[in-house]
Design an enzyme around this catalytic site. Structure first.
Site, PDB file in Angstrom:
ATOM      1  N   LEU A 508       0.829  -1.213   0.000  1.00 23.50           N
ATOM      2  CA  LEU A 508       0.000   0.000   0.000  1.00 23.50           C
ATOM      3  C   LEU A 508       0.856   1.252   0.000  1.00 23.50           C
ATOM      4  O   LEU A 508       0.446   2.311  -0.471  1.00 23.50           O
ATOM      5  CB  LEU A 508      -0.911   0.030   1.229  1.00 23.50           C
ATOM      6  CG  LEU A 508      -2.076  -0.956   1.250  1.00 23.50           C
ATOM      7  CD1 LEU A 508      -2.751  -0.962   2.608  1.00 23.50           C
ATOM      8  CD2 LEU A 508      -3.086  -0.611   0.166  1.00 23.50           C
ATOM      9  N   GLY A 509       2.030   1.153   0.597  1.00 26.57           N
ATOM     10  CA  GLY A 509       2.897   2.330   0.626  1.00 26.57           C
ATOM     11  C   GLY A 509       4.133   2.069   1.462  1.00 26.57           C
ATOM     12  O   GLY A 509       4.224   1.075   2.172  1.00 26.57           O
ATOM     13  N   GLY A 511       6.371   3.961   4.268  1.00 30.25           N
ATOM     14  CA  GLY A 511       6.471   5.115   5.159  1.00 30.25           C
ATOM     15  C   GLY A 511       7.832   5.180   5.801  1.00 30.25           C
ATOM     16  O   GLY A 511       8.714   4.367   5.483  1.00 30.25           O
ATOM     17  N   GLY A 514       8.427   1.851   7.881  1.00 27.68           N
ATOM     18  CA  GLY A 514       8.351   0.511   7.308  1.00 27.68           C
ATOM     19  C   GLY A 514       7.386   0.461   6.146  1.00 27.68           C
ATOM     20  O   GLY A 514       6.823   1.477   5.735  1.00 27.68           O
ATOM     21  N   ILE A 515       7.196  -0.752   5.593  1.00 27.95           N
ATOM     22  CA  ILE A 515       6.336  -0.919   4.421  1.00 27.95           C
ATOM     23  C   ILE A 515       4.958  -1.394   4.875  1.00 27.95           C
ATOM     24  O   ILE A 515       4.831  -2.185   5.814  1.00 27.95           O
ATOM     25  CB  ILE A 515       6.950  -1.947   3.451  1.00 27.95           C
ATOM     26  CG1 ILE A 515       8.363  -1.487   3.065  1.00 27.95           C
ATOM     27  CG2 ILE A 515       6.091  -2.119   2.207  1.00 27.95           C
ATOM     28  CD1 ILE A 515       9.121  -2.499   2.238  1.00 27.95           C
ATOM     29  N   VAL A 516       3.916  -0.905   4.202  1.00 28.54           N
ATOM     30  CA  VAL A 516       2.544  -1.248   4.583  1.00 28.54           C
ATOM     31  C   VAL A 516       1.919  -2.144   3.515  1.00 28.54           C
ATOM     32  O   VAL A 516       2.032  -1.861   2.321  1.00 28.54           O
ATOM     33  CB  VAL A 516       1.694   0.029   4.732  1.00 28.54           C
ATOM     34  CG1 VAL A 516       0.329  -0.316   5.294  1.00 28.54           C
ATOM     35  CG2 VAL A 516       2.387   1.038   5.630  1.00 28.54           C
ATOM     36  N   LYS A 533       1.588  -3.115   8.823  1.00 30.41           N
ATOM     37  CA  LYS A 533       2.849  -2.390   8.669  1.00 30.41           C
ATOM     38  C   LYS A 533       3.973  -3.237   9.221  1.00 30.41           C
ATOM     39  O   LYS A 533       3.951  -3.639  10.379  1.00 30.41           O
ATOM     40  CB  LYS A 533       2.758  -1.063   9.417  1.00 30.41           C
ATOM     41  CG  LYS A 533       4.065  -0.325   9.484  1.00 30.41           C
ATOM     42  CD  LYS A 533       3.862   1.119   9.895  1.00 30.41           C
ATOM     43  CE  LYS A 533       4.178   2.028   8.734  1.00 30.41           C
ATOM     44  NZ  LYS A 533       3.699   3.362   8.848  1.00 30.41           N
ATOM     45  N   ASP A 627       6.743  13.032  13.071  1.00 30.20           N
ATOM     46  CA  ASP A 627       6.852  12.878  11.616  1.00 30.20           C
ATOM     47  C   ASP A 627       5.518  13.201  10.940  1.00 30.20           C
ATOM     48  O   ASP A 627       4.980  12.403  10.182  1.00 30.20           O
ATOM     49  CB  ASP A 627       7.328  11.462  11.273  1.00 30.20           C
ATOM     50  CG  ASP A 627       7.883  11.387   9.844  1.00 30.20           C
ATOM     51  OD1 ASP A 627       8.209  12.448   9.268  1.00 30.20           O
ATOM     52  OD2 ASP A 627       7.963  10.274   9.301  1.00 30.20           O
TER      53      ASP A 627
END
Ligand code: NAG
Ligand code: NAG
Ligand code: NAG
Ligand code: NAG
Length: 793
Positions: A508-509, A511, A514-516, A533, A627
């Site tokens: 999904l993305g 960040g 980490g990766i989702v 995530k 963040d």
């Protein structure tokens, strides 16, 4: 000897004098001569105005529907009636006058209120010599003057719930709140200057017994004697000292004297607020208020801010909202602060003399009659026993009753509450004269077992305990329903999450943490789409207790935060499972596809602000996000902004407060990160400011392709546009925004305040919200680049 000639000379002189004085007589028409009067409810009877027309004295109708009036003073030039004073009795209860009542200035008794029945419900006591005239001063003070213009009486000496500039609240002076905006009856809150300390207290209505203060103004200096407090024209609330000097208790900058009406009012919800209102029009705005969070104040005795069994929460304006837990209902619809009850009462009281439970009381009503005391206990679902003592004290006691004893030395009656059905009332056995020797006798089972009083008591206690437990259950349910889920979050195995995401297939993305991946998880019968995530390496080295922090995140619920559903903590694998939000991130909404409307953007900005305010000030453990950027703001199906990734930064900040692992994201990070300065909530305020500018302008904070050079850095360009009064440039051809210039300017100003380089200059999120919502005014921000040279490009 006076000759006829000298007499006519004298007459001439007198006439001349009269002619000379005529203009002055005309000016002093605002003097109210004895005999002049006003009639309640008579449209032809015009209120008495001050010379400038700022203030008026007359009759007001607090609630348009009823036929009751109060003698009051208000701002005559403000369309929305704002009352600053009303005639009250000595216990601060406003005097209600029926239609047709007449207010007269009299020479011998001062200002007198006559009701149509010929009674005198109120007059301006005490009047020591003859009144020459009444005068409505431009300060809002109605004065009665004697023949030598000495002041005989003034309304400033009898404040209601408001103090005005030039008015002094003397030592032991009291302000008393109203019941509500439309009911001027005595309310539950009082402000009192006592021994130099300014205290806010609740009183136990309907008596006037005051509980411990729920707020005390910080003392200016303990060594000086305080003789009073007053508000001055520039908006300072000063404490006046015995030596003639003064020191400010609270200050407001930027109010120029004379341009604004100022007042400080103890509101009906217990908040003490200083307001200002431009004389030229506009609205009342809040300059400051105390206590900042009234819901967090508390007293040992008394019902608290909202009344018994109620729950207090703050709205965005920092004003308390009182709610009943599920299943409870309001005791009195008209009085928001009276508390809730669990249902219609079917109770009776049984009288017993010489018995006491000295440690179980929760409320003292004084002065109070026996009848009022009994009635009050019957109406109050928490009351198990009422003790009426010394002819004017009513102590209410709740379960469990402890340290019970017989005490014949007390001049007291106990009333024990029991259900009507179930317990036919019985004649109690009062202790006989031979009990005198056992003056203090612990109420032990062996002594009283078998007597009807004791059996009754056990039964009552059992039934009341039942009611109490039902109440507790309802309370618990309420909290669960409020958050929509149980507090427990679920722990998953790595295998479960691998299956749920089909082997981490659909990304999904990516960040900063980490990766989702998209996944589907069965909870009960339903299949729920989730976002999983996979936290990156740095989390494996984190010394913090992963599970503890994750539970904190799991307990943080707000409609503008992404909800955490579960986690996995298995060896090297650390994963978080979030609810899935269908409309992606704010970054793609703002910068790609179709641009959102101005209205939508404003709503999103407010949503993000509310979420951050919650993280900073309202949840159990303060969370600094560290963040904030559009990639971390997700949009749900209704395009509500929801903040994600909160609470993760904390895992990376090690015990020694170094923060090498977090670097924030270029363009959004506050200067503190590079300057070895402490990291506070203000770093989020900075990032929010950048995000707000992006949301206003629909462009990235750094955009190399943004036309000419000075437009590359959004913050610089936005400040330049603001300074040059060219805000239109920021929204280009966005008609909706251009038609809403006031809001646009407000938002831009707030954003510039947020991105100040000096963290101390940045407002808190609470203040940011008040400013964005237009509740307080936003002053002109200074250049955000005070310390650095970036702006000299
Ligand atoms: C009205 O108030 C001002 C300021 O306190 C005072 O100087 C003035 O004497 C007052 N006027 C009358 C008629 O009392
Ligand atoms: C105002 O409140 C008082 C006290 O609760 C109540 O007795 C009275 O009836 C109320 N008046 C109106 C007009 O609602
Ligand atoms: C108001 O009070 C402040 C603080 O005591 C003082 O500095 C200021 O001069 C006062 N302003 C006026 C107009 O009296
Ligand atoms: C004052 O407030 C009202 C309602 O809250 C609003 O409609 C109005 O526009 C405001 N006026 C000004 C001048 O801000």
């Amino acid at each position: 000897m006076a000759s006829p000639a000298s007499i006519s000379h004298l007459l001439l002189l007198f006439l001349l004098l009269l002619l000379l004085l005529l203009p002055y007589l005309a000016i002093s028409q605002s003097n109210i001569a004895p005999g002049e009067s006003l009639v309640a409810g008579d449209k032809k009877s015009l209120p008495w105005l001050s010379p400038s027309g700022d203030f008026a004295l007359g009759f007001s109708q607090p609630d348009d529907k009823s036929d009751s009036f109060v003698v009051s003073i208000w701002y005559a030039k403000i369309p929305e009636k704002t009352i600053v004073w009303c005639a009250s009795d000595t216990s601060k209860r406003p005097v209600i006058a029926p239609r047709g009542s007449k207010l007269v200035v009299t020479a011998d008794r001062g200002l007198v209120l006559n009701d149509p029945g010929g009674g005198i419900p109120w007059k301006s006591d005490p009047i020591v010599s003859a009144v020459a005239y009444g005068y409505m001063n431009d300060t809002g003070n109605f004065v009665l003057k004697g023949r030598d213009s000495e002041t005989l009486w003034e309304s400033f000496d009898y404040p209601t719930d408001t103090i005005l500039p030039e008015q002094i609240l003397p030592n032991n002076g009291i302000l008393s709140s109203r019941q509500s905006a439309t009911n001027f009856s005595q309310g539950r809150f009082r402000l009192r200057l006592q021994d130099g300390k300014l205290l806010l207290r609740t009183i136990n209505l309907p008596s006037s017994y005051a509980n411990e203060p729920y707020y005390t103004f910080p003392a200016t200096s303990p060594s000086v004697s305080v003789t009073g407090i007053s508000l001055n024209d520039s908006g300072f609330l000063n404490s006046l000292h015995g030596n003639g000097q003064m020191s400010p208790l609270r200050t407001v900058s930027g109010k120029s004297p004379g341009d604004n009406y100022l007042r400080a009012t103890l509101e009906s919800d217990g908040v003490f607020i200083q307001y200002s209102h431009p004389k030229t029009g506009g609205n009342w705005t809040i300059d400051w208020l105390v206590p900042e969070n009234i819901c967090k104040t508390g007293q040992e005795k008394g019902s608290g801010i909202c009344g018994f069994n109620r729950i207090c929460r703050l709205d965005v304006n920092d004003r308390p909202v009182c709610e009943c837990p599920l299943g409870f209902s309001v005791l009195d619809e008209k009085d928001e602060y009276r508390g809730c009850s669990s249902g219609p009462d079917a109770f009776v009281l049984e009288e017993i003399t010489s018995i006491d439970w000295p440690t179980s009381d929760y409320n003292l009503l004084q002065p109070f009659t026996e009848a009022e005391c009994k009635d009050s206990c019957l109406q109050d679902c928490m009351c198990a026993v009422a003790i009426f003592r010394d002819n004017d004290m009513c102590w209410k006691k709740k379960l469990p009753l402890s340290n019970g004893r017989i005490d014949t030395s007390l001049n007291a009656k106990a009333f024990i509450k029991g259900r009507k059905d179930g317990f036919p009332p019985q004649t109690p056995n009062p202790p006989g004269p031979n009990d005198d020797k056992k003056d203090l006798l612990i109420l032990a089972g062996s002594v009283l077992l078998g007597s009807s009083v004791f059996v009754n008591f056990i039964l009552i206690a059992a039934s009341c305990l039942g009611v109490f437990m039902i109440y507790q259950n309802k309370l618990k349910k309420f909290f669960e329903d409020e958050s929509g889920m149980d507090i427990n979050i679920r722990s998953f195995t790595y295998k479960e999450l691998e299956d749920a995401t089909g082997g981490f297939e659909e990304e999904l993305g990516r960040g900063s943490f980490g990766i989702v991946y998209k996944g589907v998880i069965a909870i009960g019968d339903s299949r729920n789409v989730v976002a999983v995530k996979k936290l990156d390496r740095s989390f494996q080295e984190s010394e913090k207790e992963f599970k503890t922090e994750v539970i904190v995140i799991g307990q943080t619920h707000h409609k503008n935060l992404v909800r955490l559903i579960g986690y996995c903590n298995e060896g090297q694998n650390r994963l978080l499972v979030y609810e899935f939000l269908s409309n992606g991130s704010l970054a793609s909404f703002l910068f790609e596809d179709l641009k959102p409307s101005w209205e939508q953007r404003a709503q999103i900005a407010l949503g993000i602000g509310r979420g951050l305010l919650y993280l900073h000030e309202e949840c159990k453990t303060q969370i600094i996000h560290c963040d904030i950027k559009p990639q971390n703001i997700l949009l749900d199906e209704y395009y509500n902004a929801r903040i994600s990734d909160f609470g993760l930064a904390k895992l990376l900040i090690s015990q020694t407060h170094t923060h090498t692992a977090i670097r924030g994201t270029r363009g959004y990070v506050a200067p503190e990160w590079f300057r070895n300065m402490p990291i506070t909530v203000k770093v989020d305020v900075y990032s929010f400011g950048v995000l707000l500018l992006e949301t206003i302008c629909c462009r990235r904070s750094i955009d190399i392709e943004a036309g000419n050079e000075e437009r590359v850095i959004l913050a610089d360009w936005a400040y330049d546009c603001y300074r040059e009064g060219a805000l239109e440039a920021l929204v280009e051809k966005d008609e909706a925004a251009l038609n809403d210039m006031k809001k646009l300017e407000r938002f831009v100003r707030v954003a510039i305040w947020c991105i100040q380089e000096d963290p101390a200059l940045r407002p808190t999120m609470k203040k940011v919200m008040l400013m964005l919502e237009g509740i307080i005014q936003v002053s002109a921000p200074p250049s955000p680049f005070a310390f650095s040279t970036i702006s000299t490009v």
